[in-house]
Scaffold this active site. Structure first.
Site, mmCIF file in Angstrom:
data_model
loop_
_atom_site.group_PDB
_atom_site.id
_atom_site.type_symbol
_atom_site.label_atom_id
_atom_site.label_comp_id
_atom_site.label_asym_id
_atom_site.label_seq_id
_atom_site.Cartn_x
_atom_site.Cartn_y
_atom_site.Cartn_z
ATOM 1 N N THR A 113 0.853 -1.196 0.000
ATOM 2 C CA THR A 113 0.000 0.000 0.000
ATOM 3 C C THR A 113 0.884 1.240 0.000
ATOM 4 O OG1 THR A 113 -1.787 -1.115 1.179
ATOM 5 C CG2 THR A 113 -1.789 1.274 1.229
ATOM 6 N N PHE B 115 1.136 5.131 0.814
ATOM 7 C CA PHE B 115 0.520 6.147 1.662
ATOM 8 C C PHE B 115 1.090 7.515 1.303
ATOM 9 C CE2 PHE B 115 0.075 2.226 3.931
ATOM 10 C CZ PHE B 115 -1.091 2.324 4.673
#
Length: 396
Positions: free
Chosen positions: A281, A283
């Site tokens: 992921t 960010f």
């Protein structure tokens, strides 16, 4: 009381004063600087380009393309024969005051960093990776984390932007436009899902799994192989672990991080249960103030723009970067909330109007990036720089 934001001046050396006696005049009055209150919500205006709520006067370059105002920086105009401007008369040549974003401790000591979710969430792990010594502030919703920074409750926010399996987090793209924050960095985190349950519970006892919808989707095949058919979606992975622990559930497990297991006293029944082991992921790190872009290390620049309808408009927009050999790493389209529908020329059809979010492998300190955006501004109906920030080159 709303925070105030001072008008920043560009970080460029002053021009030499003219030696022409005819150009000599009494000392000009020093320009005054005024502080304006941030309104907390950036509006979209046609034919505008910005990365800050406060407007800054534009300068032009010799090729006729406007320079782009980012972090108060400007590309100087090409020298013009017979024309010199004393630095004291041109406030655009004075250095921009440093902000807290420029001088911040790299480890985040003393910073409050907001994230979405309960303690033990992957977003908290990302915040700790971005700012190892920070104080994390859990927020119930993404919007709450944006507001926490904008209202000075927190200093930074670390929020997910995209996942290698689930794709983009569209809610945060929309919130980037609604709030006047700046992207000041990125951090990539490898997501390692674990199957958690209360002490004494075995995998064969589980009939249901609870977690965030993305986590459930990322572990779908593994859960089926384990014989866990029922799924329960909640807002947060760590929140699922907390609920299972508080309710002492015996037939329901949670998909969350190993840190969540430690925080809520759960057993780890299985590790790395995501269907695809490469689960990363990305960010974004948000702040009230932008950072000064540089060219001595890899940088990214994130922008958003809209275009008039017509054949080749998107091609023209992307060509301004291709012609200057600027690589694009991501392009995302989202419906234009201010103008959701657009009537076609024949007045019979209504088409969706879109905003385009683009990530460039370039720094706003590079003149070719400024020229590319200046070129794009000539035909874009809206253009805003969301941030120019260092690329995360570390292992997830």
């Amino acid at each position: 009381m709303a925070p105030t934001t001072c008008l920043r001046l560009p970080f460029l050396p002053a021009r030499a004063r003219s030696t022409n006696p005819a150009a000599t005049s009494p000392s000009p009055r020093r320009p005054s600087l005024k502080c304006s209150a941030a309104n907390g919500d950036s509006s979209i205006k046609p034919n505008s380009i910005s990365n800050s709520p406060a407007p800054v006067p534009r300068a032009t370059v010799a090729d006729g393309v406007e320079s782009v105002d980012v972090n108060g920086l400007r590309r100087p105009s090409a020298p013009v024969s017979g024309l010199t401007v004393p630095g004291a008369r041109d406030p655009h040549w004075l250095p921009r005051p440093l902000t807290s974003a420029d001088v911040m401790d790299a480890n985040g000591k003393g910073l409050k960093v907001a994230y979405q979710g309960c303690p033990g969430a992957y977003s908290e792990a990302a915040a700790k990776k971005a700012y190892p010594n920070c104080e994390t502030v859990p927020c119930e919703h993404f919007d709450t984390a944006f507001q926490a920074v904008q209202n000075w409750v927190a200093d930074r926010a670390v929020l997910p932007l995209e996942n290698s399996l689930g794709g983009s987090i569209h809610r945060n793209y929309d919130l980037l436009l609604r709030h006047s924050l700046h992207i000041v960095g990125e951090v990539r985190l490898a997501v390692r899902h674990c199957l958690l349950a209360n002490p004494g519970v075995k995998i064969e006892n589980l009939k249901s799994a609870m977690s965030h919808p993305q986590a459930l989707a990322q572990c779908e095949h593994t859960l089926t192989e384990l014989g866990i058919e029922h799924r329960e979606a909640v807002d947060d992975t760590a929140g699922a672990a907390k609920f299972v622990a508080e309710q002492m559930l015996q037939d329901t497990g949670a998909i969350a991080s190993s840190l969540a297991a430690k925080l809520y006293g759960l057993d780890v029944l299985a590790e790395n249960i995501q269907d695809d082991k490469d689960n990363v992921t990305r960010f974004m790190m948000l702040a009230r103030e932008p950072i000064i872009p540089r060219t001595d290390k890899p940088f990214k620049t994130s922008i958003v723009f809209s275009l008039e309808e017509g054949p080749g408009q998107l091609f023209k927009a992307l060509a301004v970067f291709a012609l200057r050999e600027i690589n694009l790493t991501k392009i995302e389209s989202r419906p234009h909330k201010e103008r959701p529908l657009r009537v076609s020329d024949d007045c019979l059809l209504k088409n969706f109007d879109y905003l385009f979010y683009v990530d460039l492998e370039a720094s706003m300190a590079d003149p070719k990036t400024q020229n590319a955006l200046g070129n794009l501004k000539e035909f874009a109906t809206f253009l805003r720089v969301l941030g120019s920030y260092p690329t995360d080159v570390n292992e997830p």
